[in-house]
Write a protein that holds these residues in place. Structure first.
Motif, PDB file in Angstrom:
ATOM      1  N   PHE A 112      55.698 -14.909  16.603  1.00 55.08           N
ATOM      2  CA  PHE A 112      55.054 -16.212  16.619  1.00 55.08           C
ATOM      3  C   PHE A 112      54.749 -16.603  15.177  1.00 55.08           C
ATOM      4  CE2 PHE A 112      51.918 -12.919  17.191  1.00 55.08           C
ATOM      5  CZ  PHE A 112      50.897 -13.249  16.327  1.00 55.08           C
ATOM      6  N   ARG A 113      54.553 -17.894  14.970  1.00 52.47           N
ATOM      7  CA  ARG A 113      54.395 -18.413  13.611  1.00 52.47           C
ATOM      8  C   ARG A 113      53.234 -17.731  12.886  1.00 52.47           C
ATOM      9  NH1 ARG A 113      55.329 -23.198  10.512  1.00 52.47           N
ATOM     10  NH2 ARG A 113      53.578 -23.671   9.152  1.00 52.47           N
ATOM     11  N   ALA A 114      53.520 -17.270  11.686  1.00 54.14           N
ATOM     12  CA  ALA A 114      52.486 -16.634  10.881  1.00 54.14           C
ATOM     13  C   ALA A 114      51.573 -17.690  10.274  1.00 54.14           C
ATOM     14  CB  ALA A 114      53.126 -15.799   9.774  1.00 54.14           C
ATOM     15  N   PRO A 115      50.318 -17.362  10.025  1.00 60.25           N
ATOM     16  CA  PRO A 115      49.422 -18.316   9.360  1.00 60.25           C
ATOM     17  C   PRO A 115      49.882 -18.589   7.944  1.00 60.25           C
ATOM     18  CG  PRO A 115      48.412 -16.147   9.502  1.00 60.25           C
ATOM     19  CD  PRO A 115      49.656 -16.077  10.327  1.00 60.25           C
ATOM     20  N   GLU A 116      49.473 -19.726   7.412  1.00 63.73           N
ATOM     21  CA  GLU A 116      49.830 -20.078   6.043  1.00 63.73           C
ATOM     22  C   GLU A 116      49.224 -19.064   5.077  1.00 63.73           C
ATOM     23  OE1 GLU A 116      51.686 -22.480   4.700  1.00 63.73           O
ATOM     24  OE2 GLU A 116      52.318 -23.281   6.637  1.00 63.73           O
ATOM     25  N   ASN A 117      50.088 -18.447   4.283  1.00 64.91           N
ATOM     26  CA  ASN A 117      49.606 -17.466   3.316  1.00 64.91           C
ATOM     27  C   ASN A 117      50.625 -17.329   2.197  1.00 64.91           C
ATOM     28  OD1 ASN A 117      51.672 -16.058   4.500  1.00 64.91           O
ATOM     29  ND2 ASN A 117      50.371 -14.573   5.540  1.00 64.91           N
ATOM     30  N   GLY A 118      50.532 -16.256   1.433  1.00 65.31           N
ATOM     31  CA  GLY A 118      51.426 -16.063   0.307  1.00 65.31           C
ATOM     32  C   GLY A 118      52.879 -15.940   0.698  1.00 65.31           C
ATOM     33  N   LEU A 119      53.145 -15.385   1.880  1.00 67.18           N
ATOM     34  CA  LEU A 119      54.537 -15.254   2.318  1.00 67.18           C
ATOM     35  C   LEU A 119      55.195 -16.613   2.512  1.00 67.18           C
ATOM     36  CD1 LEU A 119      54.612 -12.295   4.871  1.00 67.18           C
ATOM     37  CD2 LEU A 119      55.522 -12.389   2.552  1.00 67.18           C
ATOM     38  N   TRP A 120      54.463 -17.563   3.082  1.00 60.32           N
ATOM     39  CA  TRP A 120      55.005 -18.903   3.241  1.00 60.32           C
ATOM     40  C   TRP A 120      55.325 -19.519   1.878  1.00 60.32           C
ATOM     41  CZ3 TRP A 120      57.029 -21.511   7.138  1.00 60.32           C
ATOM     42  CH2 TRP A 120      56.722 -21.139   8.450  1.00 60.32           C
ATOM     43  N   ARG A 121      54.454 -19.339   0.900  1.00 60.28           N
ATOM     44  CA  ARG A 121      54.706 -19.892  -0.427  1.00 60.28           C
ATOM     45  C   ARG A 121      55.939 -19.256  -1.063  1.00 60.28           C
ATOM     46  NH1 ARG A 121      49.052 -19.515  -0.311  1.00 60.28           N
ATOM     47  NH2 ARG A 121      49.050 -17.511  -1.420  1.00 60.28           N
ATOM     48  N   LYS A 122      56.079 -17.942  -0.896  1.00 58.88           N
ATOM     49  CA  LYS A 122      57.259 -17.259  -1.426  1.00 58.88           C
ATOM     50  C   LYS A 122      58.531 -17.770  -0.745  1.00 58.88           C
ATOM     51  CE  LYS A 122      55.090 -12.885  -2.785  1.00 58.88           C
ATOM     52  NZ  LYS A 122      55.520 -12.909  -4.194  1.00 58.88           N
ATOM     53  N   TRP A 123      58.479 -17.919   0.576  1.00 56.46           N
ATOM     54  CA  TRP A 123      59.665 -18.353   1.314  1.00 56.46           C
ATOM     55  C   TRP A 123      60.060 -19.779   0.937  1.00 56.46           C
ATOM     56  CZ3 TRP A 123      63.932 -17.120   3.333  1.00 56.46           C
ATOM     57  CH2 TRP A 123      64.600 -17.941   4.242  1.00 56.46           C
ATOM     58  N   ARG A 124      59.092 -20.661   0.821  1.00 51.75           N
ATOM     59  CA  ARG A 124      59.420 -22.047   0.448  1.00 51.75           C
ATOM     60  C   ARG A 124      59.970 -22.114  -0.975  1.00 51.75           C
ATOM     61  NH1 ARG A 124      54.078 -23.474   3.388  1.00 51.75           N
ATOM     62  NH2 ARG A 124      54.835 -24.129   5.441  1.00 51.75           N
TER      63      ARG A 124
END
Length: 336
Positions: A112-124
């Motif tokens: 399920f969708r992970a909360p907004e965190n450092g991983l999202w910033r890295k992926w974007r």
């Protein structure tokens, strides 16, 4: 006198109530005989001298049938009072659907969708770099003479992968990328804990860590025509050496195979021992892994590898230990 007036009023009210209760509506008068039997047939002790009309007994089903005939639904219309019409609201709890024993994601898990965190910033940030490199590859395909050497090398690798089919395509991507990149930690190469590098930047130096291997395989297979919906960048925890690790998972014929920078051969996801998957990443973004409907406490060394799914601040460092699972019941833990 007041008592007589009170009694008189009570008698008149009782009489009016009796008339109101016993008077049948005109709509039902014509069907009186068909709706039931009179009280005279059912109550031998009835007072024959009484001027009250006989009571009429009928069933709900008979009333519904009469209403249906009045509304033009035909003489054979039948409704049962105990059935709930399909357009009727109800607060009854619907029957539970059977739950699948395993998930469709790698390792038999759910995501399920992970909360907004450092991983999202890295992926974007990585997605932005991948888009830029995609334009370079397109230019190289149009004009090979002006193609940078690292892009030409990566295109040759993509061509070799594309020439294969089925499992051979995955084998080629795993072997070729493993041979093209020499493992170097992000601290040694970039002076920071964790940097995600797009394939052309990785091939320019020929160095990278586990995430860089997995990213290069992800793009190589995608460019070779392998469906991205069947690919997952998997970030997890190697419990044997207590370090974070990244691999690529690819679904082929309904089975998930693991492409690992530490292995030249493919392995089934169930054979990757001592690995706790935590995050799956592809075009959908960052997803958290969760065991099927798990609601139990972690045991033993699982405490070091099972952060709670509601931990909004969970970040991937590539080197640091992951946070322990929440000890509270009721939380859905990541991979129990």
């Amino acid at each position: 006198m007041k008592s007589l007036k009170f009694v008189s009023s009570a008698v008149m009210a009782a009489a009016a109530l009796t008339i109101g209760l016993c008077a049948a509506p005109a709509a039902f008068a014509a069907d009186e005989l068909s709706l039931g039997k009179s009280a005279g047939e059912l109550a031998p002790a009835a007072d024959a001298a009484s001027n009250r009309p006989p009571a009429t007994f009928f069933t709900i089903a008979e009333v519904l049938a009469k209403l249906d005939r009045q509304r033009g639904r035909g003489p054979n219309a039948i409704r049962t009072a105990s059935l709930t019409p399909p357009n009727t609201a109800t607060d009854a709890v619907p029957a539970a659907k059977p739950l699948p024993p395993v998930g469709a994601e790698p390792f038999g898990l759910f995501t399920f969708r992970a909360p907004e965190n450092g991983l999202w910033r890295k992926w974007r940030g990585l997605e932005s770099d991948l888009a830029k490199e995609q334009s370079v590859l397109e230019q190289c395909r149009e004009n090979a003479t002006a193609c940078p050497s690292q892009a030409a090398q990566f295109l040759r690798l993509i061509g070799a992968v594309k020439s294969k089919s089925g499992r051979g395509r995955l084998d080629e991507a795993n072997r070729a990328v493993n041979q093209a990149i020499r493992y170097v930690s992000d601290f040694a190469q970039h002076g920071e804990a964790d940097r995600w590098t797009a394939p052309l930047a990785t091939f320019a130096t020929g160095k990278g860590d586990c995430e860089d291997y997995a990213i290069a395989k992800y793009i190589a297979l995608s460019e070779a025509g392998f469906p991205r919906e069947d690919l997952r960048l998997v970030l997890g925890r190697d419990r044997a050496i207590r370090q974070d690790h990244a691999v690529l998972a690819a679904r082929l014929d309904g089975r998930w195979l693991i492409l690992d920078s530490r292995r030249s051969e493919l392995i089934d996801d169930g054979e990757l021992g001592n690995f706790t998957p935590m995050f799956a990443i592809n075009d959908r973004g960052v997803q958290l892994f969760a065991a099927p409907y798990a609601r139990r406490l972690p045991l033993g060394d699982e405490l070091d590898a099972a952060p709670a799914a509601n931990a909004a601040e969970t970040e991937w460092t590539g080197v640091e230990s992951l946070q322990a699972a929440s000890p509270l019941l009721g939380f859905l833990p990541v991979l129990m």
